[in-house]
Design an enzyme around this catalytic site. Structure first.
Site, short mmCIF file in Angstrom:
data_model
loop_
_atom_site.label_atom_id
_atom_site.label_comp_id
_atom_site.label_asym_id
_atom_site.label_seq_id
_atom_site.Cartn_x
_atom_site.Cartn_y
_atom_site.Cartn_z
CG ASP A 1 1.66 -2.46 -8.43
OD1 ASP A 1 1.63 -2.11 -9.62
OD2 ASP A 1 0.72 -3.08 -7.88
CG HIS B 1 -2.99 -0.88 -7.09
ND1 HIS B 1 -3.29 -0.18 -5.96
CD2 HIS B 1 -3.14 -2.18 -6.75
CE1 HIS B 1 -3.61 -1.02 -4.98
NE2 HIS B 1 -3.53 -2.25 -5.45
CD GLU C 1 -2.82 3.17 -5.31
OE1 GLU C 1 -1.63 2.86 -5.17
OE2 GLU C 1 -3.73 2.35 -5.45
NE ARG D 1 -4.25 -1.39 0.01
CZ ARG D 1 -4.33 -2.36 -0.91
NH1 ARG D 1 -3.38 -2.51 -1.80
NH2 ARG D 1 -5.38 -3.16 -0.95
#
Ligand code: NAD
Length: 337
Positions: free
Chosen positions: A258, A295, A263, A234
């Site tokens: 990622d 993500h 985000e 996260r």
């Protein structure tokens, strides 16, 4: 049940339509996010299905409850995008998909490590431009490297297993000592020890008040110079500005992420015709030794099929029994927060 499915991408339609042949729910796909502007589309639907970037606050939950919604089916493991206390007061049940493919996330973590180490992202561009120089593409053997795994649950354990295959030395930090990691020869250490000893640090713990900015200036200062830092868990686990400073000073030799703190304003949408306003994010993209993916670690065929199957099975279970094994235990979740 009659299900309003928000934020439907082509891959969602495909996996849910296929899985629904078994469950026969009445699904209406909406491409839009669930928001204050779109929540009225859900009126009359007994269930809604949302993703991690659809937010549900008290006001929206009230509209849903008044409109006859009984169930919120999250097609994700995380549930911090829903106001749990308000949902509970309104008698709305929330179900989720606790696990869909730990392999998907663990394998993407390894993809980031290999790309950063062997500079695949740079080599790809060079060769396409007819530049066959290998100057600047020097990597290191993973064999013999010390890999620090922060959070050795489902994903962390599979990641550790893969890295063991490369011949890495495994160290871990987690209050729970996973027997499958111990079997791999992992040594559990304190967080400062893990930060100081690792050549590669990979984060696989959840985001909680305890883990928010777990990797900050102080943590980075304890790392080996040139460390590789990977986050597929996260965004909030890393203080992004601290990571940028670490890249600038050279303490962080490689950064693979990622997930990103902010985000929700960026990921999952095509913004290629827009001017991105997030200067911190844009700064990250300027480093040759940083790779950002949007993500996508979960995004494999198997994971999508599992997400669709578990979500629809959750809805059926709730419809038949009024409860579901994968229901978010609201009191427990609020207490944990
Ligand atoms: P899990 O619950 O099986 O494992 C999490 C582990 O973290 C547990 O062993 C727990 O004891 C440990 N932990 C909790 N607090 C900790 C702390 N302060 N320090 C160290 N360890 C701590 O979860 P999982 O299925 O392995 O998933 C791990 C994380 O991966 C999730 O929390 C989620 O944020 C992330 N995830 C990302 C994607 C993606 O697409 N990028 C997809 C799925 C999950």
């Amino acid at each position: 049940m009659k299900v309003a499915f928000f934020n439907a991408k082509s891959y969602d339609r495909h996996s849910f339509t296929f899985a629904n042949e078994r469950y026969q729910h009445e699904i209406v796909f909406f491409e839009c996010h669930l928001s204050h502007e779109t929540v009225s589309l859900a009126i009359g639907f007994s269930a809604i299905c949302i993703f991690i970037n659809d937010y549900l606050d008290a006001e929206m939950l009230e509209i849903l409850a008044k409109g006859g919604t009984k169930l919120i089916a999250l097609r994700s493991a995380g549930f911090n995008h829903v106001d749990l206390a308000s949902a509970s007061k309104l008698g709305l049940a929330i179900v989720r998909v606790p696990a869909y493919s730990p392999f998907a996330v663990a394998e993407h973590t390894v993809a980031l490590i290999l790309s950063l180490n062997r500079k695949v992202h740079r080599a790809y561009n060079r060769v396409r431009e007819g530049n066959f120089s290998i100057e600047g593409l020097l990597g290191f053997d993973l064999h013999g490297a010390t890999v620090g795994v922060v959070g050795t649950g489902r994903i962390g354990a599979i990641f550790a297993q893969i890295m063991k295959g490369f011949g890495c030395t495994l160290i871990g930090y987690d209050a729970y000592h996973n027997p499958s990691c111990l079997d791999l020869g992992m040594t559990y250490v304190s967080l400062p020890e893990l930060l100081a000893q690792s050549d590669i640090i990979s984060l696989h713990c959840p985001l909680t008040p305890d883990t928010y900015h777990l990797i900050d200036d102080r943590a980075i200062a304890q790392m080996k110079t040139g460390v590789m830092l990977i986050n597929t868990s996260r965004g909030g686990l890393i203080d992004t500005q601290a990571a940028i400073d670490g890249l600038k000073s050279g303490t962080i030799g490689y950064l693979g992420i990622d997930v990103y703190e902010q985000e929700s304003d960026l990921f999952f949408e095509d913004l290629s015709n827009r001017v991105i306003q997030d200067d911190t994010f844009q700064r990250l993209l300027t480093f040759p030794n940083a790779i950002v993916t949007g993500h996508q670690a979960f995004f494999t065929r198997q994971a999508l099929a599992n997400i669709a199957d578990t979500t629809l099975s959750n809805i059926t279970e709730f419809e038949q029994n009024g409860t579901c094994l994968n229901e978010v235990k609201v009191e427990k979740a609020i207490a944990a927060k």
